[in-house]
Design a protein around this motif. Structure first.
Motif, PDB file in Angstrom:
ATOM      1  N   GLU A 107      -8.989  10.762  -1.099  1.00  0.00           N
ATOM      2  CA  GLU A 107      -9.936  11.839  -0.797  1.00  0.00           C
ATOM      3  C   GLU A 107     -11.369  11.323  -0.825  1.00  0.00           C
ATOM      4  N   PHE A 108     -11.626  10.417  -1.759  1.00  0.00           N
ATOM      5  CA  PHE A 108     -12.900   9.699  -1.762  1.00  0.00           C
ATOM      6  C   PHE A 108     -12.660   8.364  -2.449  1.00  0.00           C
ATOM      7  N   LYS A 109     -13.629   7.481  -2.391  1.00  0.00           N
ATOM      8  CA  LYS A 109     -13.433   6.107  -2.850  1.00  0.00           C
ATOM      9  C   LYS A 109     -13.153   6.057  -4.354  1.00  0.00           C
ATOM     10  N   ALA A 110     -12.065   5.386  -4.712  1.00  0.00           N
ATOM     11  CA  ALA A 110     -11.703   5.248  -6.128  1.00  0.00           C
ATOM     12  C   ALA A 110     -12.505   4.112  -6.754  1.00  0.00           C
ATOM     13  N   GLN A 111     -12.937   4.331  -7.994  1.00  0.00           N
ATOM     14  CA  GLN A 111     -13.714   3.312  -8.698  1.00  0.00           C
ATOM     15  C   GLN A 111     -12.999   2.827  -9.965  1.00  0.00           C
ATOM     16  N   THR A 112     -11.810   3.336 -10.212  1.00  0.00           N
ATOM     17  CA  THR A 112     -11.121   3.027 -11.466  1.00  0.00           C
ATOM     18  C   THR A 112     -10.581   1.598 -11.467  1.00  0.00           C
ATOM     19  N   PRO A 113     -10.845   0.837 -12.521  1.00  0.00           N
ATOM     20  CA  PRO A 113     -10.395  -0.566 -12.592  1.00  0.00           C
ATOM     21  C   PRO A 113      -8.929  -0.666 -13.014  1.00  0.00           C
ATOM     22  N   TYR A 114      -8.046  -0.254 -12.128  1.00  0.00           N
ATOM     23  CA  TYR A 114      -6.626  -0.093 -12.423  1.00  0.00           C
ATOM     24  C   TYR A 114      -5.881  -0.861 -11.327  1.00  0.00           C
ATOM     25  N   TYR A 115      -5.246  -1.985 -11.687  1.00  0.00           N
ATOM     26  CA  TYR A 115      -4.763  -2.914 -10.666  1.00  0.00           C
ATOM     27  C   TYR A 115      -3.259  -3.177 -10.750  1.00  0.00           C
ATOM     28  N   TYR A 116      -2.695  -3.502  -9.604  1.00  0.00           N
ATOM     29  CA  TYR A 116      -1.324  -4.002  -9.520  1.00  0.00           C
ATOM     30  C   TYR A 116      -1.361  -5.262  -8.663  1.00  0.00           C
ATOM     31  N   SER A 117      -0.358  -6.105  -8.811  1.00  0.00           N
ATOM     32  CA  SER A 117      -0.363  -7.366  -8.066  1.00  0.00           C
ATOM     33  C   SER A 117       0.581  -7.312  -6.874  1.00  0.00           C
ATOM     34  N   THR A 118       0.282  -8.153  -5.911  1.00  0.00           N
ATOM     35  CA  THR A 118       1.140  -8.282  -4.740  1.00  0.00           C
ATOM     36  C   THR A 118       0.887  -9.647  -4.110  1.00  0.00           C
ATOM     37  N   PHE A 119       1.659  -9.968  -3.094  1.00  0.00           N
ATOM     38  CA  PHE A 119       1.456 -11.205  -2.336  1.00  0.00           C
ATOM     39  C   PHE A 119       1.196 -10.824  -0.888  1.00  0.00           C
ATOM     40  N   GLU A 120       0.130 -11.361  -0.328  1.00  0.00           N
ATOM     41  CA  GLU A 120      -0.230 -11.022   1.050  1.00  0.00           C
ATOM     42  C   GLU A 120      -0.317 -12.276   1.906  1.00  0.00           C
ATOM     43  N   SER A 121      -0.120 -12.077   3.188  1.00  0.00           N
ATOM     44  CA  SER A 121      -0.315 -13.180   4.136  1.00  0.00           C
ATOM     45  C   SER A 121      -1.813 -13.441   4.296  1.00  0.00           C
ATOM     46  N   GLU A 122      -2.149 -14.674   4.585  1.00  0.00           N
ATOM     47  CA  GLU A 122      -3.555 -15.036   4.760  1.00  0.00           C
ATOM     48  C   GLU A 122      -4.115 -14.413   6.040  1.00  0.00           C
ATOM     49  N   VAL A 123      -5.390 -14.059   5.974  1.00  0.00           N
ATOM     50  CA  VAL A 123      -6.099 -13.509   7.133  1.00  0.00           C
ATOM     51  C   VAL A 123      -7.142 -14.535   7.573  1.00  0.00           C
TER      52      VAL A 123
END
Length: 521
Positions: free
Chosen positions: A105-121
């Motif tokens: 709904e609007f930009k989140a500012q909470t420092p709450y993280y999860y990890s993942t693996f992404e392909s390089e851009v």
């Protein structure tokens, strides 16, 4: 559904049983079963390679689908560390994404993280990158390891400890970083720590976060046995453990070394032995004498502990334990039948010791401390016994070079106080004592661990009129087939606190009258 259902389904797919048949039996939607099948097909492909020949895209796919380095290492027939090094060389690294707590709904500012693996851009200039939402500050940081999912032996008590530890670290000027994966806890509220990583309390995940954040150290004392088990790896990789060192933690867990420490300090303990096979256990029983308390090392909530009264029971239990927990050192203690059990919690800074509370168990010795009713302060221990408990606690805390919290359990027989075990970490009774005495003991202990305060800097002022009784909470009504007899293996799923003005209270009489009702060996 049994606890191992997902593994059985995976085995069924490996055996070639059609998904339609598995769906017919389990009623699990085919969409989910196809996810299982995808994982199995990927595992089959990886098994065809060696470490040196594994393609980058396949390793990336395996990580994106949740395979741990340890699992991949098992498939490739190599070490977990070698898979990690290969990932690093291929630049396949975890990135951290912000959890959108505002539902877009609007930009989140909470420092709450999860990890993942992404392909390089690829950027316009030809360089390649992977987007990472977790920005690293230049502040001094402290990581607090949580206890993971709630289960028997490790519940919400350690969440209390982690929260107060995080807040204490913040008060000392550190950026506090919480690592835990239980949504039903306060420690995983997005506004508790400066940064929250919602990740498994598992070495691979912990190490990646530590490399990313570069903290001054890690607190393992507050997350129960799960966090404590990671101390060895942290020490091996040169990561500072804040508070009591790994050497001291390991010494307390190693029964042989710990008993030598007790012997050097003239502290009595039950006769014991260490066995790695059933034959060794049977040989030990000849001079230890029955009954014996048999327990594996490094377990949670008394898992696998049992009191045995003859060689047949001993052999059956040892064989069963070694089947379930291979290569484990088994501890055999002479069981002090008819003894009273008590425990003490203390804060130590390496020089001074303050005992925050001594509790006496209402049930006989042999009931797991998590399953017993216990009073604070003790209701039936004389001055001689109390003085022995205080003396032993201070000697052990200092001998282990404890910096932070320590819990020691005692068996009392014929006015002699024997040591059952010592745990240089927060115990499940610390929050109980803190609430009963209205003192923030975990806050104090964390500041001691961080070196910000000494024990003598605090003005302790416990306030309790009468007695506080720790009462275990059981969930037998939800598990009707579970054996309700109590013993050294923990079965309670929680605890409550009962305040009484005196021992004449009917509630205490009732607990005392029922103290042997469910006793079992």
């Amino acid at each position: 559904a049994s606890w191992d259902r997902v593994f059985v389904i995976y085995d069924a797919i490996q055996m070639g049983i059609p998904l339609a048949r598995i769906h017919e039996i389990t009623k699990i939607d085919l969409w989910f079963l196809r996810q299982y099948e995808e994982l199995y097909q990927l595992e089959k492909q990886i098994n065809q390679f060696k470490l040196a020949t594994l393609p980058k895209d396949m390793l990336l796919e395996a990580k994106q689908k949740g395979f741990a380095d340890r699992q991949i290492a098992h498939m490739l027939g190599c070490l977990e560390s070698e898979v990690y090094q290969l990932r690093e060389a291929m630049n396949i690294k975890r990135v951290y994404k912000l959890v959108d707590t505002c539902a877009a709904e609007f930009k989140a500012q909470t420092p709450y993280y999860y990890s993942t693996f992404e392909s390089e851009v690829e950027r316009p200039d030809g360089t390649r990158y992977v987007a990472n939402d977790s920005e690293v500050s230049d502040r001094k940081k402290v990581v607090v390891l949580g206890s993971g999912p709630n289960r028997i032996g490790q519940g919400i008590e350690f969440d209390y400890c982690c929260v107060h530890g995080v807040l204490a670290a913040a008060e000392c000027g550190y950026e506090s970083i919480m690592i835990n994966c239980n949504p039903e806890t306060v420690s995983t509220d997005f506004d508790t720590a400066d940064k929250l990583y919602f990740e498994p309390v598992f070495w691979e995940h912990i190490y990646d976060i530590i490399k990313h954040e570069n903290p001054v150290g890690v607190i393992v004392q507050l997350g129960g046995q799960t966090a404590l088990k990671l101390a060895e790896k942290l020490d091996k990789y040169g990561i500072k453990i804040i508070g009591t060192s790994f050497k001291a933690l390991d010494l307390a867990e190693d029964r042989g070394s710990f008993s030598n420490l007790l012997r050097e300090n003239n502290i009595p303990f039950p006769e014991f032995g260490v066995a790695e096979t059933a034959d060794e256990a049977l040989a030990l029983s000849d001079h230890l004498n029955f009954p014996l308390l048999v327990r594996p090392s490094y377990v949670l909530g008394g898992q696998g502990m049992k009191i045995v009264i003859n060689k047949q029971e001993l052999e059956e239990h040892v064989v069963d334990l070694l089947r379930k927990i291979p290569n484990n050192k088994l501890l055999l203690d002479h069981y002090l039948d008819g003894a009273i059990e008590a425990e003490a919690d203390a804060i130590c800074d390496g020089e001074d010791v303050y005992i925050i509370g001594i509790m006496e168990h209402i049930e006989p010795c042999g009931i797991h401390s998590g399953d017993s009713n216990a009073t604070l302060p003790p209701f039936n221990l004389g001055e001689l016994v109390m003085q022995q408990i205080k003396d032993h606690t201070k000697k052990i805390a200092l001998a282990l070079n404890t910096v932070g919290l320590i819990n020691i359990q005692f068996a009392i027989k014929d006015e002699v106080v024997y040591i059952i075990e010592a745990n240089p970490r927060a115990s499940r009774t610390v929050p109980f004592i803190a609430k009963a005495y209205k003192e923030p003991y975990v806050n104090y202990a964390t500041k001691v661990m961080l070196g910000a305060k000494k024990v003598k800097d605090f003005k302790f002022n416990p306030q309790l009129e009468g007695y506080a009784i720790k009462q275990p909470v059981f969930s037998f009504e939800k598990f009707p087939n579970v054996n309700k007899n109590l013993g050294p293996e923990m079965k309670s799923t929680g605890e409550s606190i009962l305040f009484i003005d005196s021992l004449k209270d009917d509630a205490f009489y009732d607990l005392y009258a029922r103290r042997k009702m469910y006793l079992s060996k």
